[in-house]
Enzyme design. Structure first.
Site, PDB file in Angstrom:
ATOM      1  N   CYS A  14       0.839  -1.199   0.000  1.00  0.00           N
ATOM      2  CA  CYS A  14       0.000   0.000   0.000  1.00  0.00           C
ATOM      3  C   CYS A  14       0.874   1.251   0.000  1.00  0.00           C
ATOM      4  CB  CYS A  14      -0.917  -0.009   1.224  1.00  0.00           C
ATOM      5  SG  CYS A  14      -1.926   1.472   1.329  1.00  0.00           S
ATOM      6  N   CYS A  54      -0.367   4.100   2.174  1.00  0.00           N
ATOM      7  CA  CYS A  54      -0.230   3.871   3.625  1.00  0.00           C
ATOM      8  C   CYS A  54       1.224   4.057   4.065  1.00  0.00           C
ATOM      9  CB  CYS A  54      -0.643   2.451   4.011  1.00  0.00           C
ATOM     10  SG  CYS A  54      -2.166   1.867   3.295  1.00  0.00           S
ATOM     11  N   ASP A  55       2.165   3.522   3.293  1.00  0.00           N
ATOM     12  CA  ASP A  55       3.550   3.409   3.770  1.00  0.00           C
ATOM     13  C   ASP A  55       4.553   4.280   3.019  1.00  0.00           C
ATOM     14  OD1 ASP A  55       2.664   1.468   5.540  1.00  0.00           O
ATOM     15  OD2 ASP A  55       2.965  -0.147   4.100  1.00  0.00           O
TER      16      ASP A  55
END
Ligand code: NAP
Length: 304
Positions: A134, A137-138
């Protein structure tokens, strides 16, 4: 309150939320059951530009509007995970991770899909230590660092474009000589100087110490093997439907695990419908997930 729902919708992504909107407007007592956070995968992109009516909108903002609309119209949102189903009888039942039991006259399965693993040695070992599924997300952990993205579809292209905004360099590693991504994404990739596409290349190993440090690559045409220094590998090589939970329920899946539906979003079981990325429907987009949810809900309402 009566414990029997008219329609239980499993999954709170665009398909499930749209089904919730249509069920509520159709006068049904309906609930959307979501195991993690509302919006599913559609909540993740920072910028969506192909959902009609919005030139640009964040995934979280779009799916939160869907949630608010469903709730305002009377659909309940339940934060829990369906872990087992009993679907063949007239009253459908499901049990949840929190130990609850729900019953309904019809069920709409909108279970979504998740990232498919690459299958390279080191992938599991470095998950969360440089290997991610992701980018939104990261990605921020890799500011001014080098990141790689494996894959050639829209997810890989959009991940690479997102990462290019703050990393030093992005390698997009694709096994063929042409991207599968939409032309609009291909054009943006070619115009982004920070992105270098490594054509005809696969990742054969992920290596490092405490975190990812390098990838072993193989050229699929020449067979040449090389090493590439990187801080991260974002895996974007396709999706797997979240349908393992349906094993033993009698719901028909295709050979890839997607729920088989007809044009009315009926499954092979009476009053069990499916919608969105967990189905064998051809196009996997937010707009088609919504359309599937609307069709599933209206078929269910008609048949109840
Ligand atoms: P996808 O379209 O299935 O693409 C997967 C990519 O990974 C393909 O390029 C494939 O290569 C490659 N691949 C598969 N297995 C591999 C392996 N073992 N090793 C190396 N490469 C491998 O998956 P996706 O990009 O996750 O997208 C899923 C669906 O969501 C698609 O329908 C997509 O259009 C849609 N989506 C849409 C948007 C948007 O509209 N903005 C954004 C994201 C996703 P080949 O090309 O050689 O098969």
């Amino acid at each position: 309150m009566n414990d029997l729902y008219d329609i239980l919708i499993c999954g709170g992504g665009p398909a499930g939320l749209t089904a919730g909107i249509y069920c509520a407007r159709g006068g049904m007592r309906a609930a959307v059951l979501e195991r993690m956070s509302i919006g599913g995968q559609a909540a993740l992109p920072e910028n969506i530009e192909n959902y009609p009516g919005y030139g640009h909108i964040g995934g979280y903002e779009l799916t939160d509007k869907m949630r608010a609309q469903a709730e305002a119209l009377g659909a309940e949102i339940l934060y829990d995970e369906a872990v087992s189903f009993s679907l063949k009888s007239k009253i459908k039942k499901l049990k949840t991770a929190a130990g609850k039991e729900y019953a309904a006259r019809a069920v709409i399965l909108a279970l979504g899909a998740g990232a498919r693993p690459l299958g390279a040695p080191g992938e599991a070992e470095f998950a969360g230590r440089g290997v991610s599924y992701c980018a939104t997300c990261d990605g921020a952990f890799f500011r001014e660092k080098v990141a790689c993205v494996a894959g050639g579809g829209n997810t890989a292209a959009e991940d690479a474009l997102y990462l290019a905004r703050f990393t030093k360099k992005v390698y997009l590693i694709h096994r063929r000589d042409a991207l599968r991504a939409d032309a609009a994404n291909v054009k943006k990739i070619s115009a982004e100087p920070k992105i270098e596409v490594l054509w005809n290349t696969v990742v054969t190993e992920i290596a490092g110490g405490n975190a990812v440090e390098r990838l072993k690559l193989k050229n699929t045409v020449t067979g040449a093997v090389s090493a590439l220094a990187t801080d991260a590998l974002f895996v974007a090589v396709g999706q797997t439907p979240n349908t393992a939970v349906l094993n033993g329920t009698g719901v028909k899946l295709n050979e890839s695990g997607y729920i088989c539906v007809n044009e009315h979003m009926r499954t092979n079981i009476k009053r069990v419908y499916a919608a969105g990325d967990c189905t064998n429907a051809h196009l996997k987009q937010i707009v088609t997930a919504c359309a599937n949810g609307a069709v599933a809900a209206s078929t269910a309402i008609q048949e109840l």
